[in-house]
Write a protein that holds these residues in place. Structure first.
Motif, PDB file in Angstrom:
ATOM      1  N   PHE A 203       0.881  -1.065  -0.046  1.00 23.81           N
ATOM      2  CA  PHE A 203      -0.103   0.315  -0.124  1.00 23.81           C
ATOM      3  C   PHE A 203       0.900   1.186   0.031  1.00 23.81           C
ATOM      4  N   VAL A 204       0.614   2.217  -0.790  1.00 21.26           N
ATOM      5  CA  VAL A 204       1.307   3.414  -0.937  1.00 21.26           C
ATOM      6  C   VAL A 204       0.363   4.584  -0.816  1.00 21.26           C
ATOM      7  N   ASP A 205       0.746   5.399   0.121  1.00 23.25           N
ATOM      8  CA  ASP A 205      -0.192   6.540   0.245  1.00 23.25           C
ATOM      9  C   ASP A 205       0.748   8.088   0.306  1.00 23.25           C
TER      10      ASP A 205
ATOM     11  N   THR B  11      -5.448  15.647   1.628  1.00 17.43           N
ATOM     12  CA  THR B  11      -6.669  16.457   1.800  1.00 17.43           C
ATOM     13  C   THR B  11      -6.046  18.028   2.254  1.00 17.43           C
ATOM     14  N   GLY B  12      -5.246  18.208   2.961  1.00 14.29           N
ATOM     15  CA  GLY B  12      -4.582  19.659   2.964  1.00 14.29           C
ATOM     16  C   GLY B  12      -4.039  20.276   1.687  1.00 14.29           C
ATOM     17  N   ILE B  13      -3.595  19.370   0.913  1.00 17.45           N
ATOM     18  CA  ILE B  13      -2.940  19.900  -0.125  1.00 17.45           C
ATOM     19  C   ILE B  13      -4.148  20.254  -1.051  1.00 17.45           C
TER      20      ILE B  13
ATOM     21  N   PHE C  65      -6.638  22.363 -10.788  1.00 16.42           N
ATOM     22  CA  PHE C  65      -5.691  21.900 -11.979  1.00 16.42           C
ATOM     23  C   PHE C  65      -4.321  21.453 -11.342  1.00 16.42           C
ATOM     24  N   ASP C  66      -3.623  22.215 -10.291  1.00 14.00           N
ATOM     25  CA  ASP C  66      -2.336  22.069  -9.925  1.00 14.00           C
ATOM     26  C   ASP C  66      -2.625  20.703  -9.276  1.00 14.00           C
ATOM     27  N   VAL C  67      -3.478  20.381  -8.357  1.00 13.05           N
ATOM     28  CA  VAL C  67      -3.670  19.162  -7.581  1.00 13.05           C
ATOM     29  C   VAL C  67      -3.669  18.163  -8.513  1.00 13.05           C
TER      30      VAL C  67
ATOM     31  N   PHE D 276      -6.283   2.106  -7.501  1.00 17.57           N
ATOM     32  CA  PHE D 276      -6.175   3.133  -7.107  1.00 17.57           C
ATOM     33  C   PHE D 276      -7.232   3.753  -6.261  1.00 17.57           C
ATOM     34  N   ILE D 277      -6.948   4.015  -5.052  1.00 14.71           N
ATOM     35  CA  ILE D 277      -7.887   4.450  -3.845  1.00 14.71           C
ATOM     36  C   ILE D 277      -7.745   5.976  -3.582  1.00 14.71           C
ATOM     37  N   GLY D 278      -8.222   6.817  -4.319  1.00 11.62           N
ATOM     38  CA  GLY D 278      -7.835   8.154  -4.032  1.00 11.62           C
ATOM     39  C   GLY D 278      -6.553   8.463  -4.308  1.00 11.62           C
TER      40      GLY D 278
END
Length: 533
Positions: free
Chosen positions: A344-346, A351-353, A360-362, A387-389
């Motif tokens: 698992f990679v997170d 959320t803060g970003i 568009f940047d996100v 992909f989970i979010g």
């Protein structure tokens, strides 16, 4: 024994590349091994055993359906007696009955040029028949996989040398005058006896085929039982065929590397219901099950013959042509159980970003992260499950096994850290804080299947992993947050990869529903992680 004889005999043929004298000199060593009471007895016993087992196994069949390699080996095996029997009587028979030594001068004089083509075909057929059998036996062992390229070169090159040698020797012999002592009486004796043996052999072959045909015809009147596969797929079958044969008759993919001979464990299944009516494992099956440490209810599909309703779960994926076309021909459609490593990679603080930056940047940043990490996973041999979010779930070891899968996953973590550094190097002023990844790895047994494929109308859905190993890997990924680490990996992963951590005390965590704590290691940096080749 039969292969050892062929190896010696064909190597002797290859000496014809140099000279007839070299062939005769080599034959002295060849005959010293095989042309004596012990050698001939062992060779004859091996030949009768080989033919007898082939006929017995053919007669036990309940279907003529089989993999193409098994069919090819069977056809080649049926052809061999047609040409080999006269050859045996021309060499050993004439020597035993009339004292005519099977020297290369005499044999080449008898075979060239009329019998050259048939003799060459016989050599190729015998060798191919042997190579198919050896390949599907040795492929079960890791050592063979490491030398497979050299084995393929030998399998192709050696018979070519033998053909070159015997044909070159025959051409040289044709230029010489040789007083042949083989008369019409000898030839008449040779062919009369050879045809009698051929009549017996092929009579037994026809008889074994008729037995199979009779069983298939009689099965229409036999008692029928229900066999339940994963996904509530229920098939009806007669009593008699093995579970592997039932799968093949009904087009259900079922792995069987050794062809159903109880030489491997790839056809193993978990019997979920109906196991009490099965006969106990015979010695060959018991030996395989003990060797792999099979759990309660695990049996070999090629060895069990259900007599009542049964429910099973295949435990190894089948790599078949049907699997490439999707649908019910794909073993993952039914679900398989095998050891894998889950990752698992997170992306931390995503959320803060999203709250402080333009959409568009996100999206650009998220795609950069997902593309970079997923590319590394695939490059190292992993499979991106989903992909989970801002999270990624990946599976390692689906096709390579537990040990290699664990090593691939650990090597991927090093490359993923490089992806993190590369993104941070040019993330732009709109992202003032350093972006951080969090990884969790755990090894164990998972159920792999195409969830939701039942109504896909022939179209494959992606493979996903289910089971405790997935939940544990996700829990380990979350454990990074408390310590601010980059990766948390269970002791099971390091053990599978052959990595030891001397002097480092592992941490422990108690997972819900578990009686024993899980031991794990956390890493702030993985650049120095030494993963064995």
């Amino acid at each position: 024994m039969l292969f050892a004889f062929c190896l010696s005999h064909f190597a002797n043929h290859a000496l014809g590349i140099f000279s007839l004298r070299a062939m005769d000199l080599g034959s002295q060593y060849h005959y010293a091994i095989w042309h004596n009471t012990l050698g001939l007895s062992v060779l004859a016993l091996a030949a009768f055993t080989h033919v007898g087992l082939a006929l017995w196994r053919t007669a036990k069949r309940r279907t003529f359906q089989m993999p193409i390699w098994e069919f090819l080996q069977l056809v080649l095996g049926l052809y061999i007696p047609w040409t080999l029997t006269p050859h045996v009587f021309a060499t050993l028979g004439l020597y035993t009955a009339y004292g005519l030594s099977p020297t290369y001068e005499r044999m080449l004089n008898m075979l060239w040029p009329e019998g050259a083509l048939m003799q060459s075909i016989l050599l190729i057929v015998v060798w191919t028949h042997a190579m198919i059998g050896l390949h599907f036996w040795l492929r079960l062992y890791p050592m063979y996989r490491r030398v497979r390229s050299f084995a393929l070169a030998f399998a192709i090159g050696f018979p070519l040398l033998a053909l070159w040698g015997w044909i070159e020797g025959a051409r040289r012999q044709a230029d010489k005058t040789y007083p042949s002592k083989v008369s019409d009486v000898h030839l008449s004796w040779l062919y009369d006896n050879a045809y009698q043996v051929l009549a017996i052999v092929y009579g037994l072959v026809i008889l074994s085929i008729l037995v199979v045909a009779f069983r298939i015809a009689a099965s229409t009147l036999s008692k029928r039982i229900k066999v339940t596969y994963p996904g509530n797929t229920v098939l009806k079958s007669t009593v008699g065929p093995s579970l592997l044969e039932i799968s093949r008759i009904n087009g259900i993919p079922h792995a069987a590397v050794c062809g159903g001979r109880a030489r491997c464990s790839t056809c193993r299944v978990l019997v979920k219901a109906g196991g009490e009516d099965l006969l106990p494992p015979e010695p060959s099956e018991a030996m395989v099950l003990n060797r792999i440490g099979a759990g309660q209810g695990v049996r070999l599909a090629c060895q069990i013959r259900p007599k009542s309703d049964i429910e099973i779960q295949p435990l190894v994926p089948s790599q078949t042509k049907e699997a490439e076309r999707g649908g019910s021909g794909d073993a993952y459609h039914w679900g398989v159980e095998q050891p894998v490593t889950i990752m698992f990679v997170d992306l931390r603080n995503f959320t803060g970003i999203t709250e402080t930056n333009l959409s568009f940047d996100v999206v650009f940043l998220l795609n950069r992260y997902l593309d970079g990490v997923s590319s590394v996973i695939r490059a190292e041999g992993g499979y991106v499950d989903k992909f989970i979010g801002d999270g990624i779930m990946a599976i390692f070891g689906m096709e390579t096994g537990a040990e290699t899968g664990a090593k691939q996953a650990l090597r991927a973590t090093i490359k993923i850290r490089e992806v993190e550094d590369a993104i941070n190097a040019d993330r732009g002023p709109q992202f003032p804080e350093r972006l951080r990844f969090g990884l969790g790895l755990h090894s164990g047994t998972a159920i792999l299947g195409r969830i939701g494929s039942a109504g896909a109308e022939g179209q494959k859905t992606s493979i996903t992993a289910l089971g405790d190993v997935v939940n544990t890997a996700s829990r380990l990924e979350a454990e990074n947050k408390s310590g601010g680490t980059f990766m948390t990996v269970s002791e099971d992963v390091l053990r599978a990869a052959g990595i030891q951590m001397p002097g480092v005390v592992p941490s422990e965590i108690k997972l819900r529903g578990k009686t024993e704590s899980l031991r794990f290691f956390s890493f702030h940096n993985v650049e120095g992680l030494a993963v064995p080749a």
